[in-house]
Design a protein around this motif. Structure first.
Motif, short mmCIF file in Angstrom:
data_model
loop_
_atom_site.label_atom_id
_atom_site.label_comp_id
_atom_site.label_asym_id
_atom_site.label_seq_id
_atom_site.Cartn_x
_atom_site.Cartn_y
_atom_site.Cartn_z
N VAL A 25 -6.73 -5.81 13.64
CA VAL A 25 -7.09 -7.19 14.09
C VAL A 25 -7.53 -7.92 13.25
O VAL A 25 -7.30 -9.18 12.94
CB VAL A 25 -7.52 -7.25 15.62
CG1 VAL A 25 -7.84 -8.51 15.93
CG2 VAL A 25 -6.61 -6.56 16.40
N SER A 26 -8.81 -7.68 12.74
CA SER A 26 -9.54 -8.54 11.95
C SER A 26 -8.94 -8.89 10.59
O SER A 26 -9.12 -9.81 10.09
CB SER A 26 -11.05 -7.72 11.60
OG SER A 26 -11.66 -7.62 12.71
N PHE A 27 -8.28 -7.83 9.79
CA PHE A 27 -7.59 -8.12 8.58
C PHE A 27 -6.25 -8.29 8.99
O PHE A 27 -5.31 -8.17 7.73
CB PHE A 27 -8.10 -6.81 7.69
CG PHE A 27 -9.34 -6.96 7.44
CD1 PHE A 27 -10.00 -7.66 6.49
CD2 PHE A 27 -10.37 -5.87 7.86
CE1 PHE A 27 -11.57 -7.60 6.25
CE2 PHE A 27 -11.54 -5.88 7.84
CZ PHE A 27 -12.09 -6.92 6.90
N ASN A 28 -5.41 -8.31 9.99
CA ASN A 28 -4.02 -8.77 10.09
C ASN A 28 -3.32 -7.46 9.69
O ASN A 28 -2.26 -7.63 9.03
CB ASN A 28 -3.64 -10.20 9.73
CG ASN A 28 -2.42 -10.42 10.32
OD1 ASN A 28 -2.14 -10.14 11.37
ND2 ASN A 28 -1.62 -11.53 9.58
N LEU A 29 -3.65 -6.46 9.80
CA LEU A 29 -3.03 -5.24 9.57
C LEU A 29 -2.53 -4.23 10.77
O LEU A 29 -2.15 -3.14 10.41
CB LEU A 29 -4.08 -4.36 8.39
CG LEU A 29 -4.56 -4.75 7.30
CD1 LEU A 29 -5.65 -4.03 6.67
CD2 LEU A 29 -3.41 -5.09 6.33
N LEU A 30 -2.75 -4.80 11.87
CA LEU A 30 -2.17 -4.13 13.05
C LEU A 30 -0.76 -3.44 12.90
O LEU A 30 -0.57 -2.40 13.26
CB LEU A 30 -2.43 -4.88 14.15
CG LEU A 30 -2.71 -4.07 15.72
CD1 LEU A 30 -3.84 -3.15 15.39
CD2 LEU A 30 -2.98 -4.92 16.84
N ASN A 31 0.10 -4.25 12.34
CA ASN A 31 1.31 -3.87 12.14
C ASN A 31 1.66 -2.62 11.23
O ASN A 31 2.76 -2.20 11.08
CB ASN A 31 2.50 -4.94 12.30
CG ASN A 31 2.73 -5.66 13.48
OD1 ASN A 31 2.32 -5.32 14.56
ND2 ASN A 31 2.88 -7.12 13.39
N LEU A 32 0.75 -2.64 10.51
CA LEU A 32 0.90 -1.38 9.36
C LEU A 32 0.01 -0.17 9.97
O LEU A 32 0.53 0.80 9.62
CB LEU A 32 -0.12 -1.96 8.01
CG LEU A 32 0.97 -2.89 7.22
CD1 LEU A 32 -0.10 -3.43 6.22
CD2 LEU A 32 2.22 -2.22 6.72
N LEU A 33 -0.87 -0.55 10.70
CA LEU A 33 -1.91 0.79 11.20
C LEU A 33 -1.19 1.35 12.42
O LEU A 33 -1.31 2.55 12.43
CB LEU A 33 -3.10 0.38 11.66
CG LEU A 33 -4.32 -0.02 10.52
CD1 LEU A 33 -5.58 -0.53 10.96
CD2 LEU A 33 -4.36 1.33 9.67
N LEU A 34 -0.68 0.69 13.20
CA LEU A 34 0.11 1.39 14.37
C LEU A 34 1.11 2.23 14.05
O LEU A 34 0.90 3.46 14.70
CB LEU A 34 0.48 0.09 15.47
CG LEU A 34 -0.61 -0.67 16.14
CD1 LEU A 34 -0.12 -1.87 16.96
CD2 LEU A 34 -1.35 0.26 16.90
#
Length: 190
Positions: A25-34
């Motif tokens: 969430v903080s680094f706008n990477l949620l769609n990569l991490l999930l």
């Protein structure tokens, strides 16, 4: 991927899940991490398919919950859904532990029997009581996880689910261990 490495990755992924969500969430990477987390969890789930026992059941349930939550959050593009993993795990454990109280061998009794095949009667009663305590814990912890997921910032959610909840679990486990020693000593004196 070797089964041992996959197991370690999954355990780390599950334990650090709140921090992965926070970073995503903080680094706008949620769609990569999930998706990465979902693949790790699904691989782990498939690696458990030929094993049995209460520990495998608990590992499978938490891993399946994590994979489903990651996939659903990714598909819906929703950080809130991603934050519901601790709620899901607590609810499932509540039902597994609580449901086991209606059998002759609750979950904690089954785990104790893995280490000592001849539990005395007082120990069987004690493990039933411990199972009840964990049921209450999962209910309270799940409630707090829900409140933080539904109404709090990702920072507050991470603090509770990534730190405070683990401290509470460790404290309960430590207190139970001390209580077990005391109960054993009382019954050994008789």
């Amino acid at each position: 991927m070797p089964k041992r490495l996959l197991s370690v990755l999954c355990i780390c992924g599950l334990a650090a899940y709140p921090f992965f969500i926070y970073l995503g969430v903080s680094f706008n990477l949620l769609n990569l991490l999930l998706p990465v987390l979902a693949v790790i969890f699904l691989l782990r789930l498939f690696s458990l398919k030929n094993t049995q026992g209460i520990n495998t059941l608990l590992a499978s349930v938490s891993t399946l919950c994590a994979a489903i939550i990651c996939i659903a959050a990714f598909m819906a593009d929703s950080q809130r859904i991603a934050m519901f993993y601790p709620v899901c795990v607590n609810a499932v454990l509540f039902f597994i532990f609580g449901g086991s109280l209606f059998s002759t061998k609750p979950v904690i009794t089954r785990i104790a029997l893995l280490y000592d095949k001849d539990l005395p009667d007082y120990a069987i009663q004690y493990t039933r009581t411990v199972t009840k305590v964990w049921v209450l814990f999962f209910m309270a912890n799940g409630g707090m996880a829900y409140i933080t997921a539904q109404f709090c910032t990702v920072q507050t959610w991470t603090l509770y689910n990534g730190l405070i909840a683990y401290i509470l679990i460790g404290t309960l486990a430590g207190c139970e261990y001390l209580a077990r020693i005391i109960v054993r000593r009382i019954h050994e004196k008789k």
